[in-house]
Design a protein around this motif. Sequence first.
Motif, PDB file in Angstrom:
ATOM      1  N   LYS A 139     -21.994  47.011  77.737  1.00 23.06           N
ATOM      2  CA  LYS A 139     -22.067  45.624  78.194  1.00 23.06           C
ATOM      3  C   LYS A 139     -23.472  45.278  78.664  1.00 23.06           C
ATOM      4  CE  LYS A 139     -19.845  42.310  81.285  1.00 23.06           C
ATOM      5  NZ  LYS A 139     -18.791  42.106  82.324  1.00 23.06           N
ATOM      6  N   THR A 144     -21.277  45.267  73.293  1.00 17.91           N
ATOM      7  CA  THR A 144     -19.826  45.105  73.256  1.00 17.91           C
ATOM      8  C   THR A 144     -19.460  44.096  72.175  1.00 17.91           C
ATOM      9  OG1 THR A 144     -20.021  43.440  75.005  1.00 17.91           O
ATOM     10  CG2 THR A 144     -19.478  45.696  75.677  1.00 17.91           C
ATOM     11  N   ASP A 145     -18.272  44.277  71.607  1.00 17.82           N
ATOM     12  CA  ASP A 145     -17.776  43.428  70.523  1.00 17.82           C
ATOM     13  C   ASP A 145     -18.723  43.446  69.320  1.00 17.82           C
ATOM     14  OD1 ASP A 145     -15.929  41.822  69.267  1.00 17.82           O
ATOM     15  OD2 ASP A 145     -16.732  39.954  70.071  1.00 17.82           O
ATOM     16  N   LEU A 221      -9.797  49.074  70.258  1.00 17.56           N
ATOM     17  CA  LEU A 221      -8.955  48.173  71.049  1.00 17.56           C
ATOM     18  C   LEU A 221      -9.664  47.738  72.319  1.00 17.56           C
ATOM     19  CD1 LEU A 221      -6.162  46.864  71.552  1.00 17.56           C
ATOM     20  CD2 LEU A 221      -5.492  48.993  72.675  1.00 17.56           C
ATOM     21  N   ILE A 222     -10.440  48.636  72.936  1.00 16.44           N
ATOM     22  CA  ILE A 222     -11.118  48.314  74.191  1.00 16.44           C
ATOM     23  C   ILE A 222     -12.434  47.581  73.947  1.00 16.44           C
ATOM     24  CG2 ILE A 222     -12.117  49.306  76.290  1.00 16.44           C
ATOM     25  CD1 ILE A 222      -9.089  49.510  76.135  1.00 16.44           C
ATOM     26  N   GLU A 224     -13.652  45.980  71.061  1.00 20.39           N
ATOM     27  CA  GLU A 224     -13.734  44.852  70.130  1.00 20.39           C
ATOM     28  C   GLU A 224     -12.748  43.760  70.536  1.00 20.39           C
ATOM     29  OE1 GLU A 224     -16.094  44.898  67.988  1.00 20.39           O
ATOM     30  OE2 GLU A 224     -16.599  47.018  68.257  1.00 20.39           O
ATOM     31  N   THR A 225     -13.242  42.519  70.542  1.00 17.65           N
ATOM     32  CA  THR A 225     -12.397  41.376  70.872  1.00 17.65           C
ATOM     33  C   THR A 225     -12.344  40.338  69.755  1.00 17.65           C
ATOM     34  OG1 THR A 225     -14.276  40.313  71.984  1.00 17.65           O
ATOM     35  CG2 THR A 225     -12.782  41.621  73.352  1.00 17.65           C
ATOM     36  N   SER A 226     -13.339  40.317  68.888  1.00 25.54           N
ATOM     37  CA  SER A 226     -13.366  39.357  67.783  1.00 25.54           C
ATOM     38  C   SER A 226     -12.676  39.946  66.558  1.00 25.54           C
ATOM     39  CB  SER A 226     -14.813  38.983  67.421  1.00 25.54           C
ATOM     40  OG  SER A 226     -15.466  38.410  68.538  1.00 25.54           O
ATOM     41  N   ASN A 229     -14.636  41.808  63.794  1.00 27.58           N
ATOM     42  CA  ASN A 229     -15.123  43.162  64.045  1.00 27.58           C
ATOM     43  C   ASN A 229     -14.000  44.186  64.133  1.00 27.58           C
ATOM     44  OD1 ASN A 229     -17.846  42.343  64.188  1.00 27.58           O
ATOM     45  ND2 ASN A 229     -17.627  41.789  66.344  1.00 27.58           N
ATOM     46  N   TYR A 230     -12.788  43.781  63.834  1.00 29.26           N
ATOM     47  CA  TYR A 230     -11.666  44.711  63.895  1.00 29.26           C
ATOM     48  C   TYR A 230     -11.788  45.755  62.788  1.00 29.26           C
ATOM     49  CZ  TYR A 230      -8.901  42.047  67.287  1.00 29.26           C
ATOM     50  OH  TYR A 230      -8.439  41.443  68.415  1.00 29.26           O
TER      51      TYR A 230
END
Length: 284
Positions: A139, A144-145, A221-222, A224-226, A229-230
């Motif tokens: 972060k 991140t992400d 899972l922790i 990546e939020t978009s 980017n999965y």
Amino acid sequence: MSRPTLSLSRARYTLGPWARIAGLTVCALLTLGPVVWTVSTSLRTPADSFDLPPQIIPAHPSSAAYHGVFEQIDVWLLALNSTLVTALIALGQMITAGLAGYAFARLDFRFKKPLFGLVLATMMVPLQVTIVPVFLVLKTTGLTDTLLGLIVPAFPTAFGTFLMRQYFLGMPKDLGEAAMLDGAGPWRIFRSVYAPLARPGLAIVGVLAFNYHWNEFFRPLILETSGQNYTLPLGLVSLQGNLGTGSISVVLAGVVLSMIPAVAVFVVGQRPLREGITSAGVNR
């Protein structure tokens, strides 16, 4: 007294191979049974998914479940993300494990044994313990992400370092000493002498890293939020809504699609690994 003993030994010799074959067959059936059931169910219609007793060969095979997977999720994007992440992680672990294993096996430096013990100790620390510090570091660096945030933290590998150290320890020291007499330094000795001989070990590290991180779920899972980017395992979670409608075949079709690259890497990597290990044994 000798004849019964001789006949008994012959019986044991005769039954020995068949007992091993029977044991291996049972193990193979237990291992492949769930895979066969998964592939079979993915070819059934939703109405036939819960038939009792279940049929190994579907009465009416259908590819509708696979079409449903492509309609509900962007399989190509998820597969591309997973391929990029796992391939770079496998390459990075091959490099770091090779360098670290060579250093711990052939170089002399202070605190060598305590540092190696510390590396081995990290194998006993669960990923769930370190994920929060890793997340905070990523972060602060703005990773991140991002796919890079999945790739870079996975480069160090304690198991790969241990494996390559043992591999380098099994190589003769005479090769390095001969190169040293010719004026080669530690880096040149590693690059020109030991690294080519260590290709089978590096291949093992790469194949294991690919198979592990291809199926990895917790870190994506922790971190990546978009959705763009999965990775593939994370994207398959969106298919679980089909369980509520009884379309378990769609979920298992996604599972089958996710297994194909890992199986392909394992099948393709078997021959180079076997040939490399054999040639390395002959060179020794």
